[in-house]
Design an enzyme around this catalytic site. Structure first.
Site, PDB file in Angstrom:
ATOM      1  N   ASP A 253       0.760  -1.007   0.007  1.00  0.00           N
ATOM      2  CA  ASP A 253      -0.247  -0.089  -0.265  1.00  0.00           C
ATOM      3  C   ASP A 253       1.209   0.687   0.001  1.00  0.00           C
ATOM      4  O   ASP A 253       2.060   1.646   0.476  1.00  0.00           O
ATOM      5  CB  ASP A 253      -1.435   0.060   1.442  1.00  0.00           C
ATOM      6  CG  ASP A 253      -2.258   0.988   1.090  1.00  0.00           C
ATOM      7  OD1 ASP A 253      -1.833   2.092   0.858  1.00  0.00           O
ATOM      8  OD2 ASP A 253      -3.274   0.379   1.044  1.00  0.00           O
ATOM      9  N   ASN A 254       0.378   2.111  -0.899  1.00  0.00           N
ATOM     10  CA  ASN A 254       1.357   3.793  -0.761  1.00  0.00           C
ATOM     11  C   ASN A 254       0.735   4.603   0.501  1.00  0.00           C
ATOM     12  O   ASN A 254       0.937   5.768   0.522  1.00  0.00           O
ATOM     13  CB  ASN A 254       1.546   4.029  -2.681  1.00  0.00           C
ATOM     14  CG  ASN A 254      -0.168   4.711  -2.784  1.00  0.00           C
ATOM     15  OD1 ASN A 254      -1.302   4.582  -1.977  1.00  0.00           O
ATOM     16  ND2 ASN A 254      -0.384   5.312  -4.534  1.00  0.00           N
ATOM     17  N   LEU A 255      -0.388   4.165   0.652  1.00  0.00           N
ATOM     18  CA  LEU A 255      -1.160   5.181   2.698  1.00  0.00           C
ATOM     19  C   LEU A 255      -1.425   6.249   1.110  1.00  0.00           C
ATOM     20  O   LEU A 255      -1.273   7.212   2.042  1.00  0.00           O
ATOM     21  CB  LEU A 255       0.643   5.356   3.261  1.00  0.00           C
ATOM     22  CG  LEU A 255       0.308   3.705   3.515  1.00  0.00           C
ATOM     23  CD1 LEU A 255       1.575   4.280   4.471  1.00  0.00           C
ATOM     24  CD2 LEU A 255      -0.447   3.027   4.464  1.00  0.00           C
TER      25      LEU A 255
ATOM     26  N   ILE B 289       2.013   0.437  -6.840  1.00  0.00           N
ATOM     27  CA  ILE B 289       1.362  -0.732  -7.945  1.00  0.00           C
ATOM     28  C   ILE B 289       1.855  -0.114  -8.838  1.00  0.00           C
ATOM     29  O   ILE B 289       2.908  -0.634 -10.257  1.00  0.00           O
ATOM     30  CB  ILE B 289      -0.064  -1.739  -8.003  1.00  0.00           C
ATOM     31  CG1 ILE B 289      -0.309  -0.064  -8.700  1.00  0.00           C
ATOM     32  CG2 ILE B 289       0.174  -2.123  -6.952  1.00  0.00           C
ATOM     33  CD1 ILE B 289      -2.318  -0.663  -8.480  1.00  0.00           C
TER      34      ILE B 289
ATOM     35  N   ALA C 248      -6.005  -2.388  -4.514  1.00  0.00           N
ATOM     36  CA  ALA C 248      -5.868  -0.822  -4.432  1.00  0.00           C
ATOM     37  C   ALA C 248      -5.860  -0.253  -5.922  1.00  0.00           C
ATOM     38  O   ALA C 248      -6.488  -0.791  -6.605  1.00  0.00           O
ATOM     39  CB  ALA C 248      -4.062  -0.887  -4.954  1.00  0.00           C
ATOM     40  N   ALA C 249      -6.282   0.964  -5.114  1.00  0.00           N
ATOM     41  CA  ALA C 249      -7.086   2.156  -6.757  1.00  0.00           C
ATOM     42  C   ALA C 249      -7.235   3.938  -5.985  1.00  0.00           C
ATOM     43  O   ALA C 249      -7.376   3.800  -4.624  1.00  0.00           O
ATOM     44  CB  ALA C 249      -8.060   1.744  -6.553  1.00  0.00           C
ATOM     45  N   GLN C 250      -7.552   3.994  -7.136  1.00  0.00           N
ATOM     46  CA  GLN C 250      -8.058   5.653  -6.674  1.00  0.00           C
ATOM     47  C   GLN C 250      -9.380   6.161  -6.401  1.00  0.00           C
ATOM     48  O   GLN C 250      -9.538   5.511  -7.337  1.00  0.00           O
ATOM     49  CB  GLN C 250      -7.242   6.780  -8.355  1.00  0.00           C
ATOM     50  CG  GLN C 250      -7.754   8.588  -7.596  1.00  0.00           C
ATOM     51  CD  GLN C 250      -9.008   8.834  -7.351  1.00  0.00           C
ATOM     52  OE1 GLN C 250      -9.391   8.870  -6.748  1.00  0.00           O
ATOM     53  NE2 GLN C 250      -9.793   8.287  -8.577  1.00  0.00           N
TER      54      GLN C 250
ATOM     55  N   TYR D 147     -14.057   6.900 -12.383  1.00  0.00           N
ATOM     56  CA  TYR D 147     -13.795   5.939 -11.634  1.00  0.00           C
ATOM     57  C   TYR D 147     -14.898   5.080 -12.139  1.00  0.00           C
ATOM     58  O   TYR D 147     -14.522   3.521 -11.657  1.00  0.00           O
ATOM     59  CB  TYR D 147     -14.340   6.465 -10.781  1.00  0.00           C
ATOM     60  CG  TYR D 147     -14.772   5.598  -9.128  1.00  0.00           C
ATOM     61  CD1 TYR D 147     -12.890   4.946  -8.493  1.00  0.00           C
ATOM     62  CD2 TYR D 147     -15.686   4.558  -8.278  1.00  0.00           C
ATOM     63  CE1 TYR D 147     -13.063   3.706  -7.765  1.00  0.00           C
ATOM     64  CE2 TYR D 147     -15.012   3.981  -7.519  1.00  0.00           C
ATOM     65  CZ  TYR D 147     -13.781   3.077  -7.600  1.00  0.00           C
ATOM     66  OH  TYR D 147     -13.845   2.572  -6.206  1.00  0.00           O
TER      67      TYR D 147
END
Length: 142
Positions: free
Chosen positions: A33-35, A54, A74-76, A140
């Site tokens: 995770d990039n937090l 990612i 993981a997603a925006q 999205y």
């Protein structure tokens, strides 16, 4: 049986609960995770945590050790942000997913679970919803 699971976005709401469930079932879990939206405090102390994105991974997913399966969360996640900047949304959510899938293919990881969103069905989905009723109404959702 897949014993070693990589959960991307594992510090977010869905990813952290997914990791918790996998741990309770006896799996070894690595969280990536990039937090950017997730919180480190959400990550179970029994997982191996890797701060990363990612989009910035090198092409070798095996650097995380033995991985039998990937659960991709993981997603925006902001609809508003996706409308303001659809190119960034596509880079993160579409290209990031494709890159992760390609790394799994090259590493011969045959089990991949993708956590999608009900947003793909639009605001007034026909029920029951299925792949034929997809009507995304914003970047999205795409």
């Amino acid at each position: 049986m897949a014993n070693n699971i990589l959960v991307t976005g594992g510090a977010g709401f869905i990813g952290s609960h997914t990791a918790d469930l996998l741990i309770s079932k006896g799996y070894k879990v690595t969280v990536l995770d990039n937090l950017s939206t997730g919180k480190r405090k959400n990550v179970n102390s029994k997982v191996r945590f890797i701060f990363g994105d990612i989009l910035n991974l090198d092409k070798n997913i095996r650097k995380f050790g033995k991985i039998d399966a990937v659960v991709h969360c993981a997603a925006q996640i902001s609809v508003t942000e996706s409308v303001k900047n659809p190119a960034n949304d596509a880079k993160n959510n579409i290209l990031g997913s494709i890159r992760l899938l390609e790394m799994c293919r090259k590493a011969d990881i045959g089990k991949f679970v993708f956590a999608s969103s009900c947003a793909v069905y639009g605001l007034n989905p026909k029920l029951p919803a299925n792949e034929k009723t997809v009507q995304p109404e914003n970047p999205y959702a795409v």
